[in-house]
Design an enzyme around this catalytic site. Structure first.
Site, PDB file in Angstrom:
ATOM      1  N   GLY A 133     -52.348   5.209  -2.194  1.00  0.00           N
ATOM      2  CA  GLY A 133     -51.324   4.251  -1.759  1.00  0.00           C
ATOM      3  C   GLY A 133     -51.194   4.313  -0.253  1.00  0.00           C
ATOM      4  O   GLY A 133     -52.127   4.727   0.438  1.00  0.00           O
ATOM      5  N   ARG A 134     -50.019   3.904   0.237  1.00  0.00           N
ATOM      6  CA  ARG A 134     -49.813   3.897   1.695  1.00  0.00           C
ATOM      7  C   ARG A 134     -50.050   5.279   2.296  1.00  0.00           C
ATOM      8  O   ARG A 134     -50.754   5.424   3.294  1.00  0.00           O
ATOM      9  CB  ARG A 134     -48.370   3.464   2.016  1.00  0.00           C
ATOM     10  CG  ARG A 134     -48.160   1.977   2.107  1.00  0.00           C
ATOM     11  CD  ARG A 134     -46.692   1.697   2.387  1.00  0.00           C
ATOM     12  NE  ARG A 134     -45.915   2.139   1.245  1.00  0.00           N
ATOM     13  CZ  ARG A 134     -45.438   1.316   0.314  1.00  0.00           C
ATOM     14  NH1 ARG A 134     -45.619   0.019   0.420  1.00  0.00           N
ATOM     15  NH2 ARG A 134     -44.774   1.790  -0.716  1.00  0.00           N
ATOM     16  N   THR A 179     -48.003  17.030  -1.552  1.00  0.00           N
ATOM     17  CA  THR A 179     -46.861  16.540  -0.764  1.00  0.00           C
ATOM     18  C   THR A 179     -46.190  15.361  -1.472  1.00  0.00           C
ATOM     19  O   THR A 179     -45.454  14.616  -0.850  1.00  0.00           O
ATOM     20  CB  THR A 179     -47.289  16.098   0.655  1.00  0.00           C
ATOM     21  OG1 THR A 179     -48.328  15.121   0.536  1.00  0.00           O
ATOM     22  CG2 THR A 179     -47.779  17.261   1.483  1.00  0.00           C
ATOM     23  N   HIS A 215     -40.047  20.858   1.307  1.00  0.00           N
ATOM     24  CA  HIS A 215     -39.959  19.378   1.189  1.00  0.00           C
ATOM     25  C   HIS A 215     -39.689  18.727   2.553  1.00  0.00           C
ATOM     26  O   HIS A 215     -38.659  18.095   2.760  1.00  0.00           O
ATOM     27  CB  HIS A 215     -38.891  18.979   0.156  1.00  0.00           C
ATOM     28  CG  HIS A 215     -39.130  17.604  -0.417  1.00  0.00           C
ATOM     29  ND1 HIS A 215     -38.833  17.259  -1.707  1.00  0.00           N
ATOM     30  CD2 HIS A 215     -39.656  16.481   0.145  1.00  0.00           C
ATOM     31  CE1 HIS A 215     -39.150  15.992  -1.930  1.00  0.00           C
ATOM     32  NE2 HIS A 215     -39.658  15.502  -0.811  1.00  0.00           N
ATOM     33  N   SER A 273     -57.944   6.811  -8.284  1.00  0.00           N
ATOM     34  CA  SER A 273     -56.753   5.978  -8.332  1.00  0.00           C
ATOM     35  C   SER A 273     -56.837   5.130  -9.587  1.00  0.00           C
ATOM     36  O   SER A 273     -57.931   4.757 -10.011  1.00  0.00           O
ATOM     37  CB  SER A 273     -56.735   5.094  -7.084  1.00  0.00           C
ATOM     38  OG  SER A 273     -55.691   4.181  -7.142  1.00  0.00           O
ATOM     39  N   ARG A 274     -55.682   4.867 -10.185  1.00  0.00           N
ATOM     40  CA  ARG A 274     -55.640   4.019 -11.371  1.00  0.00           C
ATOM     41  C   ARG A 274     -56.277   2.666 -11.040  1.00  0.00           C
ATOM     42  O   ARG A 274     -57.079   2.143 -11.785  1.00  0.00           O
ATOM     43  CB  ARG A 274     -54.170   3.810 -11.743  1.00  0.00           C
ATOM     44  CG  ARG A 274     -53.865   3.856 -13.193  1.00  0.00           C
ATOM     45  CD  ARG A 274     -52.363   3.911 -13.397  1.00  0.00           C
ATOM     46  NE  ARG A 274     -51.624   3.614 -12.187  1.00  0.00           N
ATOM     47  CZ  ARG A 274     -50.643   2.710 -12.098  1.00  0.00           C
ATOM     48  NH1 ARG A 274     -50.280   2.033 -13.146  1.00  0.00           N
ATOM     49  NH2 ARG A 274     -50.003   2.505 -10.961  1.00  0.00           N
ATOM     50  N   GLU A 326     -37.556  22.014  -8.095  1.00  0.00           N
ATOM     51  CA  GLU A 326     -36.958  22.052  -6.779  1.00  0.00           C
ATOM     52  C   GLU A 326     -35.425  22.170  -6.876  1.00  0.00           C
ATOM     53  O   GLU A 326     -34.848  21.439  -7.689  1.00  0.00           O
ATOM     54  CB  GLU A 326     -37.342  20.752  -6.056  1.00  0.00           C
ATOM     55  CG  GLU A 326     -37.617  20.935  -4.605  1.00  0.00           C
ATOM     56  CD  GLU A 326     -38.291  19.715  -4.008  1.00  0.00           C
ATOM     57  OE1 GLU A 326     -39.448  19.423  -4.350  1.00  0.00           O
ATOM     58  OE2 GLU A 326     -37.620  19.060  -3.200  1.00  0.00           O
TER      59      GLU A 326
HETATM   60  C1  GLV Z   1     -39.359  11.978  -0.281  1.00  0.00           C
HETATM   61  O1  GLV Z   1     -39.719  12.838  -0.990  1.00  0.00           O
HETATM   62  C2  GLV Z   1     -39.529  10.578  -0.538  1.00  0.00           C
HETATM   63  O2  GLV Z   1     -39.952  10.174  -1.630  1.00  0.00           O
HETATM   64  O3  GLV Z   1     -39.211   9.804   0.369  1.00  0.00           O
END
Ligand code: GLV
Length: 323
Positions: free
Chosen positions: A155-156, A231, A280, A176-177, A262
């Site tokens: 994605g982006r 991430t 995060h 990617s799907r 989390e």
């Molecule tokens: C942060 O984790 C977001 O999805 O913007």
């Protein structure tokens, strides 16, 4: 003025903008409000501004009441929101796409560099006052150039990571799907990507399909000298399986910015030296957080003041023309 509940402390510049347009109730703390408090303080509001670690579900939407028009989610990920429940109630939900792409991609590259060049490991080593001296064979890592980065979810943010990685002369492949024919990278089946690349970096959203996408089997498929970077959202990785894989040497290392439960971090991860942990921080730059806040302000203003559907609506079908 329309009334808006804000579930966390925001940057002063963002609060000032909100204050110009809305009657505000702000939970002014870095710690989340209790669920009861959210339910109670949302009552009678026209808009809510919430965080990725606030659950937005039918119960909250009902507690807010039938006048609620918009929920601005202060995150690009929206796995915390029951979109169907919002749509059924005619509540528009927005997120913060675009403005955090670069920041999150930068952090991803930082984690890749950290893992491959052993920066955090070296820092921990020095703080333990371990005796050391420069030597040709001491604490050798790996360079990025010529290594292959496998992006899961183009994605982006995935695309931006790819672009930055190319500057380090990494080769980029992705799974990617949906194929991204506009991207100049080779698309592989996930298993083929896992079994070939040096670095696996996760950029898919958390959905029922991607929950534990990286579990014991996927980790076994990875090369023993490969590393994993996450991430996106913690539950995309089965954290217990990751600890086992790291302990068994099935993969060489991991860098995580997000966690399955989390803010808890699996104790097994804390004990391993080939693991880099960040709390995060993907979008955590001042300019990015300001832009995320302002995008929320714009969405609330569009719906509540201008009677206009914002472009970043996640459920445009929930739009109701103003009466
Ligand atoms: C942060 O984790 C977001 O999805 O913007």
């Amino acid at each position: 003025m329309p009334s808006v509940y804000v579930s966390r402390r925001l940057m002063a510049s963002v609060v000032a903008e909100l204050d110009r347009s809305f009657e505000l109730a702000v939970h002014d703390s870095e710690w989340p409000p209790s669920r009861d408090e959210v339910l109670q303080r949302s009552q009678g509001r026209d808009g809510l501004l919430v965080m990725a670690n606030d659950a937005v579900d039918g119960e909250l939407l009902d507690a807010a009441g039938a006048q609620l028009r918009v929920v601005a989610n202060h995150a690009v990920g929206f796995d915390n929101v029951d979109l169907d429940a919002a749509t059924r109630r005619g509540v528009l939900v927005t997120n913060t796409p675009g403005v955090l792409t670069r920041a999150t991609a930068e952090l991803t590259i930082a984690l890749i560099l950290d893992l491959l060049r052993r920066i955090t490991e070296g820092d921990r080593f020095l703080r333990k006052r371990t005796p050391w001296i420069w030597s040709p064979t001491f604490m050798l890592g790996k360079g990025l150039a010529g290594r292959t980065l496998g992006i899961v979810g183009l994605g982006r943010i995935g695309l931006e990571v790819a672009r930055l990685a190319e500057a380090f002369e990494m080769r980029v492949v992705y799974s990617s799907r949906t194929p991204r024919d506009d991207a100049p990278y080779e698309r592989l089946e996930l298993d083929d990507l896992l079994s070939t690349v040096d670095v696996v970096s996760l950029h898919c959203p958390l959905t029922p399909q991607t929950h534990h996408l990286i579990g014991a089997a996927a980790l076994k498929t990875m090369r023993r000298d490969a590393v994993l970077v996450n991430t996106t959202r913690g539950p995309v990785v089965d954290e217990a399986a990751l600890v086992d894989a790291l302990r068994e040497g099935e993969i060489a290392g991991a860098a995580l910015d997000v966690y399955e439960r989390e803010p808890d971090v699996h104790p097994g991860l804390l004990a391993l030296s080939n693991v880099v942990l960040a709390p995060h921080l993907g979008s955590a730059t001042g300019e990015t957080r300001e832009a995320m806040g302002m995008l929320c302000v714009e969405a609330l203003r569009a719906v509540l003041l201008d009677g206009r559907r914002p472009d970043n609506a996640l459920n445009p079908e929930a739009w109701r023309e103003p009466r």
